[in-house]
Design an enzyme around this catalytic site. Sequence first.
Site, PDB file in Angstrom:
ATOM      1  CE1 TYR A   1       1.874 -59.541  45.789  1.00  0.00           C
ATOM      2  CE2 TYR A   1       2.258 -60.990  43.923  1.00  0.00           C
ATOM      3  CZ  TYR A   1       1.403 -60.427  44.851  1.00  0.00           C
ATOM      4  OH  TYR A   1       0.060 -60.773  44.835  1.00  0.00           O
TER       5      TYR A   1
ATOM      6  CG  ASN B   1      -3.199 -49.532  33.914  1.00  0.00           C
ATOM      7  OD1 ASN B   1      -3.532 -48.953  34.940  1.00  0.00           O
ATOM      8  ND2 ASN B   1      -1.931 -49.751  33.607  1.00  0.00           N
ATOM      9  CG  PHE B   2      -6.335 -52.655  29.000  1.00  0.00           C
ATOM     10  CD1 PHE B   2      -5.138 -51.942  29.041  1.00  0.00           C
ATOM     11  CD2 PHE B   2      -6.335 -53.915  28.407  1.00  0.00           C
ATOM     12  CE1 PHE B   2      -3.947 -52.479  28.521  1.00  0.00           C
ATOM     13  CE2 PHE B   2      -5.167 -54.467  27.878  1.00  0.00           C
ATOM     14  CZ  PHE B   2      -3.974 -53.747  27.943  1.00  0.00           C
TER      15      PHE B   2
HETATM   16  P1  NAD Z   1      -5.333 -54.578  46.956  1.00  0.00           P
HETATM   17  O1  NAD Z   1      -4.049 -53.859  46.740  1.00  0.00           O
HETATM   18  O2  NAD Z   1      -6.594 -53.992  46.450  1.00  0.00           O
HETATM   19  O3  NAD Z   1      -5.543 -54.887  48.505  1.00  0.00           O
HETATM   20  C1  NAD Z   1      -4.486 -55.083  49.401  1.00  0.00           C
HETATM   21  C2  NAD Z   1      -4.861 -54.436  50.730  1.00  0.00           C
HETATM   22  O4  NAD Z   1      -3.787 -54.659  51.680  1.00  0.00           O
HETATM   23  C3  NAD Z   1      -5.028 -52.912  50.630  1.00  0.00           C
HETATM   24  O5  NAD Z   1      -6.222 -52.525  51.254  1.00  0.00           O
HETATM   25  C4  NAD Z   1      -3.795 -52.361  51.349  1.00  0.00           C
HETATM   26  O6  NAD Z   1      -4.016 -51.094  51.919  1.00  0.00           O
HETATM   27  C5  NAD Z   1      -3.539 -53.449  52.376  1.00  0.00           C
HETATM   28  N1  NAD Z   1      -2.153 -53.478  52.858  1.00  0.00           N
HETATM   29  C6  NAD Z   1      -1.019 -53.498  52.111  1.00  0.00           C
HETATM   30  N2  NAD Z   1       0.061 -53.532  52.919  1.00  0.00           N
HETATM   31  C7  NAD Z   1      -0.399 -53.545  54.203  1.00  0.00           C
HETATM   32  C8  NAD Z   1       0.212 -53.570  55.466  1.00  0.00           C
HETATM   33  N3  NAD Z   1       1.558 -53.595  55.601  1.00  0.00           N
HETATM   34  N4  NAD Z   1      -0.562 -53.559  56.593  1.00  0.00           N
HETATM   35  C9  NAD Z   1      -1.912 -53.528  56.474  1.00  0.00           C
HETATM   36  N5  NAD Z   1      -2.566 -53.503  55.292  1.00  0.00           N
HETATM   37  C10 NAD Z   1      -1.811 -53.504  54.172  1.00  0.00           C
HETATM   38  O7  NAD Z   1      -5.108 -56.038  46.329  1.00  0.00           O
HETATM   39  P2  NAD Z   1      -6.135 -57.240  46.088  1.00  0.00           P
HETATM   40  O8  NAD Z   1      -6.215 -57.468  44.640  1.00  0.00           O
HETATM   41  O9  NAD Z   1      -7.381 -57.047  46.868  1.00  0.00           O
HETATM   42  O10 NAD Z   1      -5.280 -58.435  46.709  1.00  0.00           O
HETATM   43  C11 NAD Z   1      -5.537 -58.930  48.019  1.00  0.00           C
HETATM   44  C12 NAD Z   1      -4.590 -60.076  48.316  1.00  0.00           C
HETATM   45  O11 NAD Z   1      -4.716 -61.101  47.327  1.00  0.00           O
HETATM   46  C13 NAD Z   1      -3.110 -59.671  48.345  1.00  0.00           C
HETATM   47  O12 NAD Z   1      -2.462 -60.396  49.366  1.00  0.00           O
HETATM   48  C14 NAD Z   1      -2.609 -60.134  47.005  1.00  0.00           C
HETATM   49  O13 NAD Z   1      -1.233 -60.429  47.036  1.00  0.00           O
HETATM   50  C15 NAD Z   1      -3.452 -61.382  46.768  1.00  0.00           C
HETATM   51  N6  NAD Z   1      -3.571 -61.665  45.328  1.00  0.00           N
HETATM   52  C16 NAD Z   1      -4.354 -60.887  44.535  1.00  0.00           C
HETATM   53  C17 NAD Z   1      -4.420 -61.154  43.177  1.00  0.00           C
HETATM   54  C18 NAD Z   1      -5.269 -60.349  42.250  1.00  0.00           C
HETATM   55  O14 NAD Z   1      -5.207 -60.580  41.040  1.00  0.00           O
HETATM   56  N7  NAD Z   1      -6.134 -59.474  42.690  1.00  0.00           N
HETATM   57  C19 NAD Z   1      -3.672 -62.199  42.628  1.00  0.00           C
HETATM   58  C20 NAD Z   1      -2.855 -62.937  43.472  1.00  0.00           C
HETATM   59  C21 NAD Z   1      -2.828 -62.673  44.827  1.00  0.00           C
HETATM   60  N1  UDP Z   2      -0.081 -54.933  31.113  1.00  0.00           N
HETATM   61  C1  UDP Z   2      -0.278 -54.214  29.952  1.00  0.00           C
HETATM   62  N2  UDP Z   2      -0.688 -52.927  30.048  1.00  0.00           N
HETATM   63  C2  UDP Z   2      -0.935 -52.313  31.234  1.00  0.00           C
HETATM   64  C3  UDP Z   2      -0.755 -53.057  32.431  1.00  0.00           C
HETATM   65  C4  UDP Z   2      -0.305 -54.364  32.327  1.00  0.00           C
HETATM   66  O1  UDP Z   2      -0.073 -54.720  28.839  1.00  0.00           O
HETATM   67  O2  UDP Z   2      -1.319 -51.119  31.234  1.00  0.00           O
HETATM   68  C5  UDP Z   2       0.334 -56.343  31.009  1.00  0.00           C
HETATM   69  C6  UDP Z   2       1.503 -56.749  31.882  1.00  0.00           C
HETATM   70  O3  UDP Z   2       2.730 -56.493  31.251  1.00  0.00           O
HETATM   71  C7  UDP Z   2       1.243 -58.218  32.078  1.00  0.00           C
HETATM   72  C8  UDP Z   2      -0.288 -58.332  32.066  1.00  0.00           C
HETATM   73  O4  UDP Z   2      -0.746 -57.140  31.438  1.00  0.00           O
HETATM   74  O5  UDP Z   2       1.755 -58.966  30.991  1.00  0.00           O
HETATM   75  C9  UDP Z   2      -0.902 -58.432  33.459  1.00  0.00           C
HETATM   76  O6  UDP Z   2      -0.363 -57.403  34.231  1.00  0.00           O
HETATM   77  P1  UDP Z   2      -0.873 -57.073  35.705  1.00  0.00           P
HETATM   78  O7  UDP Z   2       0.023 -56.000  36.239  1.00  0.00           O
HETATM   79  O8  UDP Z   2      -2.340 -56.836  35.691  1.00  0.00           O
HETATM   80  O9  UDP Z   2      -0.677 -58.429  36.510  1.00  0.00           O
HETATM   81  P2  UDP Z   2       0.504 -59.508  36.614  1.00  0.00           P
HETATM   82  O10 UDP Z   2       1.588 -59.192  35.631  1.00  0.00           O
HETATM   83  O11 UDP Z   2       0.978 -59.398  38.016  1.00  0.00           O
HETATM   84  O12 UDP Z   2      -0.161 -60.762  36.275  1.00  0.00           O
END
Ligand code: NAD
Ligand code: UDP
Length: 316
Positions: free
Chosen positions: A144, A189-190
């Site tokens: 990722y 999750n929480f």
């Molecule tokens: P999400 O998992 O809810 O949405 C991702 C979407 O992409 C899903 O609908 C999934 O079906 C689609 N997808 C995955 N692989 C695909 C593929 N190969 N072809 C077509 N569609 C595909 O995640 P989100 O939280 O909505 O995140 C959206 C974007 O923002 C992602 O690119 C993610 O990396 C980025 N992002 C999100 C967060 C966050 O905290 N939510 C943080 C950093 C970056």
């Molecule tokens: N985490 C946790 N319990 C859970 C899921 C995640 O304590 O059930 C922790 C995880 O280890 C991380 C933080 O929460 O330190 C955020 O995790 P998340 O997967 O939401 O996002 P990211 O690590 O990609 O920021």
Amino acid sequence: MARIVVTGGAGVIGSHLTDVLLAQGHEVTVVDNLFTGAKRNMLHNRDNPGFEFIRHDVTEPLLVECDQVYHLACPASPVHYQYNPIKTIKTNVTGTINMLGVAKRTHARFLLASTSEVYGDPLQHPQVETYWGNVNPIGPRSCYDEGKRVAETLTVNYHEQGHVDTRIVRIFNTFGPRMLFNDGRVVSNFIVQALKGEDITVYGDGSQTRSFCYVDDLVAGITATMGKDGFMGPVNLGNPNEMTISELAKKVISLTGSKSKVVQKPLPKDDPTRRQPDISVAKRELGWAPKVDLEAGLKKTIADFDERLRRGETAR
Ligand code: NAD
Ligand code: UDP
């Protein structure tokens, strides 16, 4: 009115973005393979003549005509992006090449949804856009983190070599309604555990920090970035309100009135210790800052999960 493609538009951020763009009167084509997205996140737009859904995997080429591409397709939860790491890399590399190709061919403006994960386990705090990061290239998160880093490189190269009008936003932990019950990220999750009266699983000692942004704020930041002429970013988008995971657990328990108890589970390898966005660039260049405080955002998200659990939602 613009013709806009939203890849990943069936997911959490993408579906809220779609709603905002449709409300602004644009035509939106969602491109999504439904890996972590859900049809129910789009059903309310089914009868909107401006809305279209193409079930498509971005790792395959796509021919569409459009004025703007928001490229969000990629699983965001560690559980899901680690399920098939090679696929995650293909999505970020081949998928981003394909969508940049669409933008190049149609002269569309292109926005990449990148991530705070490009900073890895950051040695600088808070994180500024000029920080290059501290990323393990061969760890469980690499598919990722490194995938998004290459996606950023591709985006910049298509701008410089291919003259595509590109933007990069680096999104920090964002949450909101429509997250999957089994999404695996900490907020969902929480909330699910608290509402079901199950143990709240804190990984490690809970002292690691994150800064949580409500999805509506994030979407406003993304559209502001797309809308600004001559601004490429990268720009951090997130809420600087940093807290420990233990504090988040307490907050969710108190807002749900749950009797759940907190249990500790092993900390996943390479889990970043601290994370907080410096959003000075977003404030200065976009006039953007988050408006929804954590408690208000959590309340809305809890209400959404509660309603879906009561309804017995299981299928996607
Ligand atoms: P999400 O998992 O809810 O949405 C991702 C979407 O992409 C899903 O609908 C999934 O079906 C689609 N997808 C995955 N692989 C695909 C593929 N190969 N072809 C077509 N569609 C595909 O995640 P989100 O939280 O909505 O995140 C959206 C974007 O923002 C992602 O690119 C993610 O990396 C980025 N992002 C999100 C967060 C966050 O905290 N939510 C943080 C950093 C970056
Ligand atoms: N985490 C946790 N319990 C859970 C899921 C995640 O304590 O059930 C922790 C995880 O280890 C991380 C933080 O929460 O330190 C955020 O995790 P998340 O997967 O939401 O996002 P990211 O690590 O990609 O920021």
